[in-house]
Scaffold this motif. Structure first.
Motif, PDB file in Angstrom:
ATOM      1  N   UNK A  55       0.982  -1.198   0.039  1.00  0.00           N
ATOM      2  CA  UNK A  55      -0.005   0.130   0.106  1.00  0.00           C
ATOM      3  C   UNK A  55       1.228   1.442  -0.180  1.00  0.00           C
ATOM      4  N   UNK A  56       1.722   0.862  -0.648  1.00  0.00           N
ATOM      5  CA  UNK A  56       2.921   2.333  -0.598  1.00  0.00           C
ATOM      6  C   UNK A  56       2.657   3.053  -1.974  1.00  0.00           C
ATOM      7  N   UNK A  57       2.053   4.543  -1.233  1.00  0.00           N
ATOM      8  CA  UNK A  57       1.577   5.188  -2.875  1.00  0.00           C
ATOM      9  C   UNK A  57       2.582   5.645  -4.117  1.00  0.00           C
ATOM     10  N   UNK A  58       4.051   6.019  -3.132  1.00  0.00           N
ATOM     11  CA  UNK A  58       4.789   6.325  -4.096  1.00  0.00           C
ATOM     12  C   UNK A  58       5.721   5.415  -4.877  1.00  0.00           C
ATOM     13  N   UNK A  59       5.256   4.158  -4.449  1.00  0.00           N
ATOM     14  CA  UNK A  59       5.456   2.850  -5.606  1.00  0.00           C
ATOM     15  C   UNK A  59       4.863   2.033  -6.128  1.00  0.00           C
ATOM     16  N   UNK A  60       3.351   3.056  -5.917  1.00  0.00           N
ATOM     17  CA  UNK A  60       2.295   1.982  -6.764  1.00  0.00           C
ATOM     18  C   UNK A  60       2.571   3.008  -7.560  1.00  0.00           C
ATOM     19  N   UNK A  61       2.484   4.473  -7.413  1.00  0.00           N
ATOM     20  CA  UNK A  61       2.924   5.381  -8.724  1.00  0.00           C
ATOM     21  C   UNK A  61       3.476   5.074  -9.910  1.00  0.00           C
ATOM     22  N   UNK A  62       4.408   4.962  -9.172  1.00  0.00           N
ATOM     23  CA  UNK A  62       5.608   4.879 -10.467  1.00  0.00           C
ATOM     24  C   UNK A  62       5.524   3.148 -11.051  1.00  0.00           C
ATOM     25  N   UNK A  63       5.070   1.983 -10.053  1.00  0.00           N
ATOM     26  CA  UNK A  63       4.447   0.936 -11.685  1.00  0.00           C
ATOM     27  C   UNK A  63       3.461   1.172 -12.178  1.00  0.00           C
ATOM     28  N   UNK A  64       2.929   1.650 -11.248  1.00  0.00           N
ATOM     29  CA  UNK A  64       1.377   1.916 -12.773  1.00  0.00           C
ATOM     30  C   UNK A  64       1.815   2.581 -14.021  1.00  0.00           C
ATOM     31  N   UNK A  65       3.094   3.979 -13.435  1.00  0.00           N
ATOM     32  CA  UNK A  65       3.488   4.930 -14.534  1.00  0.00           C
ATOM     33  C   UNK A  65       4.170   3.586 -16.002  1.00  0.00           C
ATOM     34  N   UNK A  66       5.036   2.887 -15.072  1.00  0.00           N
ATOM     35  CA  UNK A  66       5.555   1.450 -15.587  1.00  0.00           C
ATOM     36  C   UNK A  66       5.022   1.258 -16.095  1.00  0.00           C
ATOM     37  N   UNK A  67       3.905   0.694 -16.613  1.00  0.00           N
ATOM     38  CA  UNK A  67       3.360  -0.619 -16.556  1.00  0.00           C
ATOM     39  C   UNK A  67       2.186  -0.126 -17.811  1.00  0.00           C
TER      40      UNK A  67
END
Length: 90
Positions: A55-67
């Motif tokens: 539930x780390x918002x920053x890591x999730x945002x980075x993943x979503x941008x990359x994916x």
């Protein structure tokens, strides 16, 4: 702080069930297709990734941008939507 969209409020207001990935706030048809191509066809599959990232918002945002190629606003909207859903239902 900006107000949330109707799509965001609708998603957070009820159990996820079998909703498509495009039900998530910040995810429209174009990003939805990119996510589906990567195997993330349902909102609960994206939730699984959110939970795997603790539930780390920053890591999730980075993943979503990359994916999916999401921009900062789209990824923030989606991550906040999932965070609020988790706060309400988990």
């Amino acid at each position: 702080m900006s107000t949330t969209s109707q799509k965001h409020r609708d998603f957070v207001a009820e159990p996820m069930g079998d909703k498509p990935v495009t039900a998530l706030s910040g995810i429209g048809e174009v990003l939805g297709k990119k996510l589906e191509y990567q195997g993330f066809d349902k909102a609960y599959v994206v939730l699984g990734q959110f939970l795997l990232l603790r539930k780390d918002l920053e890591m999730f945002c980075d993943w979503l941008k990359d994916t999916s190629g999401a921009n900062t606003r789209q990824s923030a909207s989606c991550s906040q939507c999932l965070k609020e859903w988790c706060d309400a239902f988990l």
